[in-house]
Design a protein around this motif. Structure first.
Motif, PDB file in Angstrom:
ATOM      1  N   PRO A 155     -21.895 -90.925  34.345  1.00  0.00           N
ATOM      2  CA  PRO A 155     -21.197 -89.823  35.023  1.00  0.00           C
ATOM      3  C   PRO A 155     -20.324 -90.348  36.166  1.00  0.00           C
ATOM      4  O   PRO A 155     -20.680 -91.303  36.859  1.00  0.00           O
ATOM      5  N   GLN A 156     -19.176 -89.709  36.348  1.00  0.00           N
ATOM      6  CA  GLN A 156     -18.287 -90.037  37.452  1.00  0.00           C
ATOM      7  C   GLN A 156     -17.602 -88.760  37.917  1.00  0.00           C
ATOM      8  O   GLN A 156     -17.639 -87.742  37.227  1.00  0.00           O
ATOM      9  N   VAL A 157     -17.009 -88.819  39.080  1.00  0.00           N
ATOM     10  CA  VAL A 157     -16.346 -87.643  39.643  1.00  0.00           C
ATOM     11  C   VAL A 157     -14.846 -87.906  39.675  1.00  0.00           C
ATOM     12  O   VAL A 157     -14.385 -88.844  40.343  1.00  0.00           O
ATOM     13  N   SER A 158     -14.093 -87.110  38.924  1.00  0.00           N
ATOM     14  CA  SER A 158     -12.638 -87.281  38.894  1.00  0.00           C
ATOM     15  C   SER A 158     -11.997 -86.402  39.962  1.00  0.00           C
ATOM     16  O   SER A 158     -12.464 -85.293  40.237  1.00  0.00           O
ATOM     17  N   PHE A 181     -24.352 -92.588  39.902  1.00  0.00           N
ATOM     18  CA  PHE A 181     -24.570 -91.142  39.882  1.00  0.00           C
ATOM     19  C   PHE A 181     -25.429 -90.738  38.699  1.00  0.00           C
ATOM     20  O   PHE A 181     -25.233 -91.232  37.582  1.00  0.00           O
ATOM     21  N   GLY A 182     -26.346 -89.802  38.949  1.00  0.00           N
ATOM     22  CA  GLY A 182     -26.917 -89.026  37.861  1.00  0.00           C
ATOM     23  C   GLY A 182     -26.019 -87.811  37.653  1.00  0.00           C
ATOM     24  O   GLY A 182     -25.118 -87.541  38.470  1.00  0.00           O
ATOM     25  N   VAL A 183     -26.246 -87.054  36.596  1.00  0.00           N
ATOM     26  CA  VAL A 183     -25.401 -85.881  36.323  1.00  0.00           C
ATOM     27  C   VAL A 183     -25.531 -84.856  37.443  1.00  0.00           C
ATOM     28  O   VAL A 183     -24.529 -84.307  37.919  1.00  0.00           O
ATOM     29  N   ALA A 197     -23.716 -86.068  40.604  1.00  0.00           N
ATOM     30  CA  ALA A 197     -22.264 -85.967  40.433  1.00  0.00           C
ATOM     31  C   ALA A 197     -21.806 -84.518  40.521  1.00  0.00           C
ATOM     32  O   ALA A 197     -20.755 -84.208  41.107  1.00  0.00           O
ATOM     33  N   LYS A 198     -22.614 -83.604  39.962  1.00  0.00           N
ATOM     34  CA  LYS A 198     -22.269 -82.183  40.017  1.00  0.00           C
ATOM     35  C   LYS A 198     -22.279 -81.670  41.446  1.00  0.00           C
ATOM     36  O   LYS A 198     -21.379 -80.937  41.870  1.00  0.00           O
ATOM     37  N   LYS A 199     -23.297 -82.061  42.227  1.00  0.00           N
ATOM     38  CA  LYS A 199     -23.375 -81.624  43.620  1.00  0.00           C
ATOM     39  C   LYS A 199     -22.196 -82.140  44.427  1.00  0.00           C
ATOM     40  O   LYS A 199     -21.623 -81.433  45.255  1.00  0.00           O
TER      41      LYS A 199
END
Length: 442
Positions: free
Chosen positions: A193-196, A248-250, A253-255
């Protein structure tokens, strides 16, 4: 005739699914001679496996803080460095950001309140369904100030956490304020997971300039002065898009994505009270609400049958289907039910009956003017529809106003009432008419 049969089939399938979604988990024990059945019935779940695609979806009911409990937080705003004249606006902005973060995390009915005690500015947050206090603090208490920093020397490659800001001392003008949107994606090579990030026009230009002058160097991405990642810049990046990589865990990353989308807090918030709270109304209130709804539905059914005979029986059948459909929609969305939301649903049941009464009374008038029953049936529906439509539209507008200007339980009431109104319109105009069309044929 064929159209009626088709509609009957559609109504039957939809009703069957609604019933299966709403059935409670109950044991089924049948012993009849050689037949022995010992099973437990469960609500419907979707379990789809198509090659690499696995979809497992259940529909448990969601209850608000008053019915299921949750987390209670008291956060104190640090107004150090904020001018006295600006503190009120900063306090209001902090409350707005906190409420937006909770709403982005899922459809709940948070109660977010402000409290000023002397020179202490406090935000009280009650979040249903979140029993992990630390999770709640991470979600709404993080300042979420995103910054990009340029490195000072080659020592960036061997940086230690204690000297991170010394390694990347040059703060750029690019921050979370220029962020257009953020979302969770997955690295196509590793699946991690990554944050775009996607910047607005001004942010895109800044990012392009920053990457052009840092080719061959690292560009550090910080959140609240904590290093998230420091990728090497190999070329100038146009288009205003970036990616934050990390361990990151999912959920993490969502938070992070939620915090960035909701915006940075204008002032830091420090938790001064954290506790889990139990339901203030609980199962007893749910049981009483169900009992009240059942009594109300029974009284309505008796009245409709006595007043309208077979027409009333058809209306009652449509009303039962309406109840299952509405409750199923509440679970599928899902809608967080509070006692106020349940009140909105029960109110919509009465409105569903109103539509049938308008139609049946119009049919009586058409019969009095000499029309056959089949003709009166068609004219009754056609001529009563404008009144039904207009009354429902005005009620939906009211729901929209309540939702827009309200918060917490007021929004829950507006949502359940609006869904109930839409389903009641379908029930009266489509279900009741289809059933009567099957009974009274040309």
């Amino acid at each position: 005739m064929r159209q009626n049969k088709f509609l009957i089939g559609i109504i039957f399938i939809i009703t069957l699914y609604a019933v299966l979604i709403n059935i409670p988990s109950v044991p089924l024990n049948i012993h009849a001679g050689p037949i022995n059945i010992n099973r437990t019935l469960h609500p419907l779940e979707f379990n789809i496996h198509l090659g690499p695609i696995n979809i497992v979806k259940s529909f448990p009911p969601k209850f608000g803080l008053d019915l299921s409990g949750g987390t209670h937080l008291v956060l104190e705003a640090d107004m150090t460095g904020v001018a006295e004249s600006d503190r009120k606006s900063a306090f209001d902005a902090a409350k707005t950001v906190v409420e937006r973060r909770v709403n982005l995390y899922g459809l709940t009915e948070p109660v977010i309140q402000q409290s000023k005690v002397g020179n202490s500015y406090r935000i009280i947050a009650e979040i249903p369904g979140v029993t992990d206090v630390h999770q709640a603090v991470d979600l709404i208490g993080k300042t979420a100030q995103l910054t990009f920093r340029e490195e000072a020397s080659e020592s960036a490659k061997v940086a230690t956490p204690s000297g991170l800001l010394e390694v990347w001392p040059k703060e750029t003008k690019l921050t979370g304020k220029q962020l257009k949107k953020s979302e969770v994606t997955f690295d196509p090579k590793t699946g991690v997971p990554q944050v775009s990030l996607e910047f607005d026009e001004a942010g895109s230009k800044l990012f392009s300039d920053i990457t052009s002058r840092n080719i061959g160097k690292t560009l550090a991405i910080f959140l609240d002065n904590e290093l998230l990642s420091a990728p090497n810049v190999s070329e100038r990046i146009d288009g205003g898009k970036a990616v934050i990589n990390g361990s990151f865990g999912v959920d993490e990353a969502k938070k992070l994505s939620i915090a960035l989308n909701a915006g940075a807090l204008p002032v830091p918030l420090k938790p001064i009270e954290e506790r889990n709270i139990g339901a203030t109304l609980g199962q007893s209130s749910i049981d009483k609400s169900l009992l009240a709804g059942g009594i109300g539905l029974t009284i309505i059914a008796v009245f409709m049958i006595v007043q309208y005979g077979i027409l009333g029986i058809v209306a009652v059948c449509a009303l039962v289907i309406y109840t299952f459909l509405t409750l199923a929609i509440f679970k599928i969305i899902p809608v967080t039910l509070t006692l106020a939301g349940i009140a909105g649903f029960i109110l919509s049941v009465g409105m569903a009956v109103d539509a049938n009464i308008l139609i049946f009374e119009r049919m009586k008038e058409e019969r009095g003017w000499g029309h056959s029953f089949v003709s009166a049936l068609r004219l009754g529906f056609d001529r009563a529809y404008p009144s039904i439509r207009d009354s429902n539209v005005s009620s939906l507008l009211t729901c929209g106003i309540l939702y827009y200007f309200g918060s917490g339980t007021i929004r829950g009431f507006a949502i359940t009432l609006a869904i109930g109104i839409l389903v009641s319109l379908f029930s009266a105009v489509v279900i009741t008419r289809t059933f009567l069309g099957m009974i009274y044929k040309d």
